[in-house]
Design a protein around this motif. Structure first.
Motif, PDB file in Angstrom:
ATOM      1  N   ILE A 191     -31.613   8.256  18.442  1.00  0.00           N
ATOM      2  CA  ILE A 191     -31.908   6.838  18.664  1.00  0.00           C
ATOM      3  C   ILE A 191     -30.578   6.108  18.764  1.00  0.00           C
ATOM      4  O   ILE A 191     -29.729   6.207  17.863  1.00  0.00           O
ATOM      5  N   THR A 192     -30.363   5.401  19.875  1.00  0.00           N
ATOM      6  CA  THR A 192     -29.108   4.695  20.108  1.00  0.00           C
ATOM      7  C   THR A 192     -29.331   3.188  20.017  1.00  0.00           C
ATOM      8  O   THR A 192     -30.446   2.712  19.749  1.00  0.00           O
ATOM      9  N   SER A 193     -28.263   2.480  20.284  1.00  0.00           N
ATOM     10  CA  SER A 193     -28.341   1.018  20.268  1.00  0.00           C
ATOM     11  C   SER A 193     -29.161   0.483  21.427  1.00  0.00           C
ATOM     12  O   SER A 193     -29.556  -0.695  21.424  1.00  0.00           O
ATOM     13  N   GLY A 194     -29.430   1.353  22.440  1.00  0.00           N
ATOM     14  CA  GLY A 194     -30.165   0.865  23.598  1.00  0.00           C
ATOM     15  C   GLY A 194     -31.487   1.541  23.843  1.00  0.00           C
ATOM     16  O   GLY A 194     -32.364   0.982  24.521  1.00  0.00           O
ATOM     17  N   ASP A 195     -31.718   2.754  23.310  1.00  0.00           N
ATOM     18  CA  ASP A 195     -32.957   3.473  23.604  1.00  0.00           C
ATOM     19  C   ASP A 195     -33.092   4.657  22.655  1.00  0.00           C
ATOM     20  O   ASP A 195     -32.322   4.798  21.705  1.00  0.00           O
ATOM     21  N   LYS A 196     -34.051   5.536  22.960  1.00  0.00           N
ATOM     22  CA  LYS A 196     -34.280   6.727  22.135  1.00  0.00           C
ATOM     23  C   LYS A 196     -34.680   7.876  23.045  1.00  0.00           C
ATOM     24  O   LYS A 196     -35.218   7.674  24.147  1.00  0.00           O
ATOM     25  N   PHE A 197     -34.411   9.127  22.572  1.00  0.00           N
ATOM     26  CA  PHE A 197     -34.669  10.303  23.400  1.00  0.00           C
ATOM     27  C   PHE A 197     -34.891  11.515  22.499  1.00  0.00           C
ATOM     28  O   PHE A 197     -34.353  11.584  21.390  1.00  0.00           O
ATOM     29  N   ALA A 198     -35.692  12.484  22.988  1.00  0.00           N
ATOM     30  CA  ALA A 198     -35.954  13.730  22.252  1.00  0.00           C
ATOM     31  C   ALA A 198     -35.822  14.910  23.189  1.00  0.00           C
ATOM     32  O   ALA A 198     -36.234  14.841  24.361  1.00  0.00           O
ATOM     33  N   GLY A 199     -35.242  15.980  22.695  1.00  0.00           N
ATOM     34  CA  GLY A 199     -35.111  17.199  23.478  1.00  0.00           C
ATOM     35  C   GLY A 199     -36.401  17.998  23.475  1.00  0.00           C
ATOM     36  O   GLY A 199     -37.323  17.731  22.702  1.00  0.00           O
ATOM     37  N   SER A 200     -36.451  18.999  24.328  1.00  0.00           N
ATOM     38  CA  SER A 200     -37.598  19.906  24.359  1.00  0.00           C
ATOM     39  C   SER A 200     -37.583  20.784  23.107  1.00  0.00           C
ATOM     40  O   SER A 200     -36.557  20.883  22.421  1.00  0.00           O
ATOM     41  N   PRO A 201     -38.695  21.466  22.801  1.00  0.00           N
ATOM     42  CA  PRO A 201     -38.737  22.240  21.553  1.00  0.00           C
ATOM     43  C   PRO A 201     -37.907  23.526  21.616  1.00  0.00           C
ATOM     44  O   PRO A 201     -37.778  24.152  22.656  1.00  0.00           O
ATOM     45  N   VAL A 202     -37.371  23.899  20.456  1.00  0.00           N
ATOM     46  CA  VAL A 202     -36.798  25.224  20.223  1.00  0.00           C
ATOM     47  C   VAL A 202     -37.833  26.031  19.440  1.00  0.00           C
ATOM     48  O   VAL A 202     -38.317  25.580  18.399  1.00  0.00           O
ATOM     49  N   SER A 203     -38.169  27.207  19.933  1.00  0.00           N
ATOM     50  CA  SER A 203     -39.184  28.026  19.275  1.00  0.00           C
ATOM     51  C   SER A 203     -38.544  28.873  18.175  1.00  0.00           C
ATOM     52  O   SER A 203     -37.678  29.710  18.447  1.00  0.00           O
ATOM     53  N   LEU A 204     -38.970  28.642  16.945  1.00  0.00           N
ATOM     54  CA  LEU A 204     -38.521  29.454  15.803  1.00  0.00           C
ATOM     55  C   LEU A 204     -39.676  30.326  15.337  1.00  0.00           C
ATOM     56  O   LEU A 204     -40.756  29.824  15.025  1.00  0.00           O
ATOM     57  N   THR A 205     -39.432  31.637  15.306  1.00  0.00           N
ATOM     58  CA  THR A 205     -40.416  32.585  14.781  1.00  0.00           C
ATOM     59  C   THR A 205     -39.849  33.228  13.528  1.00  0.00           C
ATOM     60  O   THR A 205     -38.773  33.824  13.558  1.00  0.00           O
ATOM     61  N   VAL A 206     -40.547  33.085  12.427  1.00  0.00           N
ATOM     62  CA  VAL A 206     -40.130  33.687  11.153  1.00  0.00           C
ATOM     63  C   VAL A 206     -40.954  34.947  10.934  1.00  0.00           C
ATOM     64  O   VAL A 206     -42.183  34.928  11.024  1.00  0.00           O
ATOM     65  N   THR A 207     -40.276  36.027  10.682  1.00  0.00           N
ATOM     66  CA  THR A 207     -40.952  37.316  10.538  1.00  0.00           C
ATOM     67  C   THR A 207     -40.540  38.014   9.254  1.00  0.00           C
ATOM     68  O   THR A 207     -39.427  37.823   8.755  1.00  0.00           O
ATOM     69  N   ASP A 208     -41.456  38.783   8.718  1.00  0.00           N
ATOM     70  CA  ASP A 208     -41.069  39.692   7.643  1.00  0.00           C
ATOM     71  C   ASP A 208     -40.847  41.072   8.254  1.00  0.00           C
ATOM     72  O   ASP A 208     -41.090  41.290   9.436  1.00  0.00           O
ATOM     73  N   VAL A 209     -40.338  41.985   7.447  1.00  0.00           N
ATOM     74  CA  VAL A 209     -40.068  43.344   7.899  1.00  0.00           C
ATOM     75  C   VAL A 209     -41.180  44.242   7.385  1.00  0.00           C
ATOM     76  O   VAL A 209     -41.485  44.246   6.190  1.00  0.00           O
ATOM     77  N   VAL A 210     -41.791  44.981   8.303  1.00  0.00           N
ATOM     78  CA  VAL A 210     -42.923  45.846   7.943  1.00  0.00           C
ATOM     79  C   VAL A 210     -42.593  47.285   8.334  1.00  0.00           C
ATOM     80  O   VAL A 210     -42.167  47.543   9.467  1.00  0.00           O
ATOM     81  N   LEU A 211     -42.779  48.192   7.393  1.00  0.00           N
ATOM     82  CA  LEU A 211     -42.573  49.616   7.667  1.00  0.00           C
ATOM     83  C   LEU A 211     -43.908  50.260   8.002  1.00  0.00           C
ATOM     84  O   LEU A 211     -44.887  50.128   7.258  1.00  0.00           O
ATOM     85  N   GLU A 212     -43.936  50.962   9.143  1.00  0.00           N
ATOM     86  CA  GLU A 212     -45.110  51.752   9.512  1.00  0.00           C
ATOM     87  C   GLU A 212     -44.738  53.227   9.416  1.00  0.00           C
ATOM     88  O   GLU A 212     -43.685  53.647   9.910  1.00  0.00           O
ATOM     89  N   MET A 213     -45.612  54.021   8.785  1.00  0.00           N
ATOM     90  CA  MET A 213     -45.390  55.458   8.613  1.00  0.00           C
ATOM     91  C   MET A 213     -46.554  56.209   9.236  1.00  0.00           C
ATOM     92  O   MET A 213     -47.709  55.963   8.889  1.00  0.00           O
ATOM     93  N   VAL A 214     -46.256  57.109  10.167  1.00  0.00           N
ATOM     94  CA  VAL A 214     -47.290  57.893  10.851  1.00  0.00           C
ATOM     95  C   VAL A 214     -46.875  59.359  10.905  1.00  0.00           C
ATOM     96  O   VAL A 214     -45.839  59.675  11.496  1.00  0.00           O
ATOM     97  N   PRO A 215     -47.678  60.249  10.306  1.00  0.00           N
ATOM     98  CA  PRO A 215     -48.755  59.964   9.343  1.00  0.00           C
ATOM     99  C   PRO A 215     -48.173  59.780   7.944  1.00  0.00           C
ATOM    100  O   PRO A 215     -46.980  60.011   7.730  1.00  0.00           O
ATOM    101  N   THR A 216     -49.020  59.413   7.007  1.00  0.00           N
ATOM    102  CA  THR A 216     -48.553  59.226   5.627  1.00  0.00           C
ATOM    103  C   THR A 216     -48.735  60.485   4.786  1.00  0.00           C
ATOM    104  O   THR A 216     -48.206  60.558   3.677  1.00  0.00           O
ATOM    105  N   SER A 217     -49.496  61.457   5.301  1.00  0.00           N
ATOM    106  CA  SER A 217     -49.703  62.720   4.586  1.00  0.00           C
ATOM    107  C   SER A 217     -49.570  63.865   5.578  1.00  0.00           C
ATOM    108  O   SER A 217     -50.255  63.888   6.603  1.00  0.00           O
ATOM    109  N   VAL A 218     -48.672  64.805   5.284  1.00  0.00           N
ATOM    110  CA  VAL A 218     -48.400  65.914   6.200  1.00  0.00           C
ATOM    111  C   VAL A 218     -48.247  67.207   5.407  1.00  0.00           C
ATOM    112  O   VAL A 218     -48.083  67.193   4.188  1.00  0.00           O
ATOM    113  N   SER A 219     -48.313  68.299   6.151  1.00  0.00           N
ATOM    114  CA  SER A 219     -47.995  69.604   5.567  1.00  0.00           C
ATOM    115  C   SER A 219     -46.532  69.923   5.843  1.00  0.00           C
ATOM    116  O   SER A 219     -45.918  69.331   6.747  1.00  0.00           O
ATOM    117  N   GLU A 220     -45.960  70.819   5.062  1.00  0.00           N
ATOM    118  CA  GLU A 220     -44.576  71.209   5.270  1.00  0.00           C
ATOM    119  C   GLU A 220     -44.373  71.711   6.698  1.00  0.00           C
ATOM    120  O   GLU A 220     -45.266  72.310   7.299  1.00  0.00           O
TER     121      GLU A 220
END
Length: 554
Positions: free
Chosen positions: A299-328
């Protein structure tokens, strides 16, 4: 994860010499004592040094602050420089320090210090190298139509740079001069850069335009980390900034709400920037709910303006194990997943039972276990390098294998006597645990029993021999080493001998008694008369014994 402006690599090779004179062979020679470089770029500080013969350098480092009476701390211990330092050279006569992704806060005097293996063997090169970090800014001078633009810096750039000018994002001029003169339209946008570092533009300026330019249009960040969302902005040259802020929601016919006043963001966000042409939103301890589109508003002394959005994605870390039970000998694939792609691409660190797996760091999100064994059983997790404190949840790997280390224990231990009882117990290491046990006596084909334990009651000599067990699960079988069962016999003549001994001892005592009695009476007829008058209860026994021991005359 703090995201800073990704700068190009500006490595300044400086050949003029600045010598810090020492005494008795001690000195440090810097390649330059003053350096001016661009914000977002990289710089290399170099020096050579000498020391008396007989010394060996044990420690060498760069620092910026020296406390009174206190040894300075190496820059490598300062978290502000984490991941941005590279050391080159040896511990003999030269070393250089490369600092990447420079910010204005990196402006300082850098000094080199080294220590040797001798008492009092330490030296510091002072004065050091003065590093100034500057951004680019376009300044406008002149009349309404004919104007002069200056690509301005706060210090004189090293190595006589070449300036590049852009009009509405297109290159229009390249010159060693920092000045650009032309006839300008109020709607035209102008910016400048240094040749070789065209990705480090100055903020654009224009006579009558509004622009918000984000450093990144989309950002992927880890839950629990910190992120910086940065932008540069321009506005009509005759306006003055009154306020700037960030927001996520903007309902029609209403002004957007400043994020700093939204419930839940107090102490969670911070506004940074110069409030002239740059702004940064810092969000700490990111939550999954922080995923949103973030917009900058001025906001300035003469007008106001807004930029376009920035996309923020928050993620956790997930471990996938395939398979979880095996033979030697089978294989397992571990995948470290995030909901978005990290920028820059990060390496992954893999853990087993909470400890890093040696030599497992990889830029691939997949980690494979080939031909697994029982030793691979355990809890696995992963993390993004640089965010080891934010690991994934754990997944447990189960490895199936047949019985091994099968053995037999005997209770009670020691000698086993006929008529007693003994219990044999079969033990083995198996996964899944052995579910069937069979007992055998050596040289006898048919099984003796089944079950984890085998008890023999009222044991006899016929039970002597070697016994072993066979453990079985779905993966296989294994037979134990035989154990020998020795049964001690109890013989029937033992109590007879005991009774005979008692009778013999009694007879002997009676014979002694009678003999002593005859001696005490003299053994004559008078004694006989006396005995007939005063009968002795033992006399019949002694007389009987005497008769048996007296031989008849011939």
């Amino acid at each position: 994860m703090a995201l800073r402006t990704a700068g190009s690599v500006l490595v300044v090779f400086l050949w003029s010499v600045a010598v810090v004179l020492g005494q008795d062979g001690w000195n440090v020679t810097y390649t330059k004592n003053r350096i001016c470089v661009l914000k977002g770029s990289s710089v290399e500080l170099s020096c050579s040094y000498t020391y008396p013969s007989g010394h060996t350098v044990t420690t060498a480092f760069w620092f910026t602050e020296l406390g009174t009476g206190v040894e300075p701390d190496s820059l490598g211990q300062d978290p502000e420089y984490s991941g941005r330092l590279e050391y080159h050279g040896d511990k003999k006569n030269g070393q250089s320090l490369k600092i990447t992704d420079l910010g204005e806060s990196d402006s300082a005097e850098y000094k080199f210090r080294f220590m040797t293996n001798q008492e009092g063997g330490k030296y510091m090169g002072s004065p050091g190298v003065t590093l100034s970090v500057t951004g680019l800014q376009v300044k406008v001078t002149g009349g309404h139509q004919d104007k002069t633009l200056t690509c301005s810096t706060t210090c004189t750039l090293t190595d006589n740079p070449t300036y590049i000018w852009y009009k509405n994002g297109h290159k229009v001029k390249e010159d060693t001069s920092s000045l650009y003169s032309d006839s300008f339209s109020d709607a035209d946008r102008y910016s400048c850069a240094i040749k070789g570092h065209e990705d480090l533009h100055s903020p654009a300026v224009c006579q009558n335009c509004w622009i918000v330019t984000y450093t990144h249009q989309s950002i992927c960040a880890l839950k629990g980390s910190t992120v910086d969302i940065s932008c540069s902005y321009t506005y009509p040259i005759d306006h003055e900034i009154k306020t700037t802020f960030w927001f996520t929601k903007w309902e029609s016919d209403m002004d957007p709400e400043d994020l700093s006043s939204v419930p839940g963001y107090e102490g969670h966000i911070e506004y940074l920037g110069d409030k002239k042409s740059e702004g940064t939103l810092r969000i700490t301890d990111l939550r999954l709910s922080d995923s949103a589109g973030y917009r900058f508003r001025l906001i300035t002394s003469g007008d106001k303006f807004a930029g376009s959005p920035v996309s923020l994605t928050v993620t956790d870390v997930v471990l996938e194990m395939v398979p979880t039970s095996v033979s030697e000998s089978e294989s397992v694939t571990l995948t470290c997943r995030t909901k978005c792609t990290m920028d820059p691409i990060a390496a992954f660190i893999w853990y087993k039972n909470g400890q890093p797996i040696p030599n497992s760091n990889t830029y691939s999100l997949v980690y494979s276990l080939f031909s697994v064994s029982s030793e691979d059983t355990g809890r696995y997790s992963c993390a993004v390098e640089g965010h080891e404190d934010l690991p994934s949840g754990e997944e447990t790997l189960t490895v199936r294998y047949g019985p091994r280390n099968t053995s037999v224990s005997v209770s009670p231990s020691g000698e086993i006597v006929e008529g007693s009882s003994v219990t044999l117990t079969c033990s083995s290491d198996a996964n899944p645990p052995a579910d069937k046990y069979t007992w055998y006596k050596k040289n006898i084909a048919s099984p003796k029993a089944s079950g984890h334990s085998y008890s023999i009651t009222n044991i006899s000599s016929e039970d002597r021999g070697e016994y072993y067990c066979e453990a079985r699960n779905i993966k296989g079988t294994e037979t134990s080493i035989p154990v020998h069962i020795n049964v001690m016999s109890v013989f029937p003549w033992v109590p007879v001998v005991g009774v005979g001994a008692v009778l013999t001892a009694g007879a002997l005592l009676l014979t002694i008694y009678c003999t002593l009695k005859r001696r005490s009476t003299g053994g004559n007829d008078a004694t006989t008369d006396t005995q007939s008058v005063h009968p002795d209860p033992n006399s019949d026994m002694c007389t009987s014994l005497n008769v048996k021991n007296t031989r008849s005359p011939e």
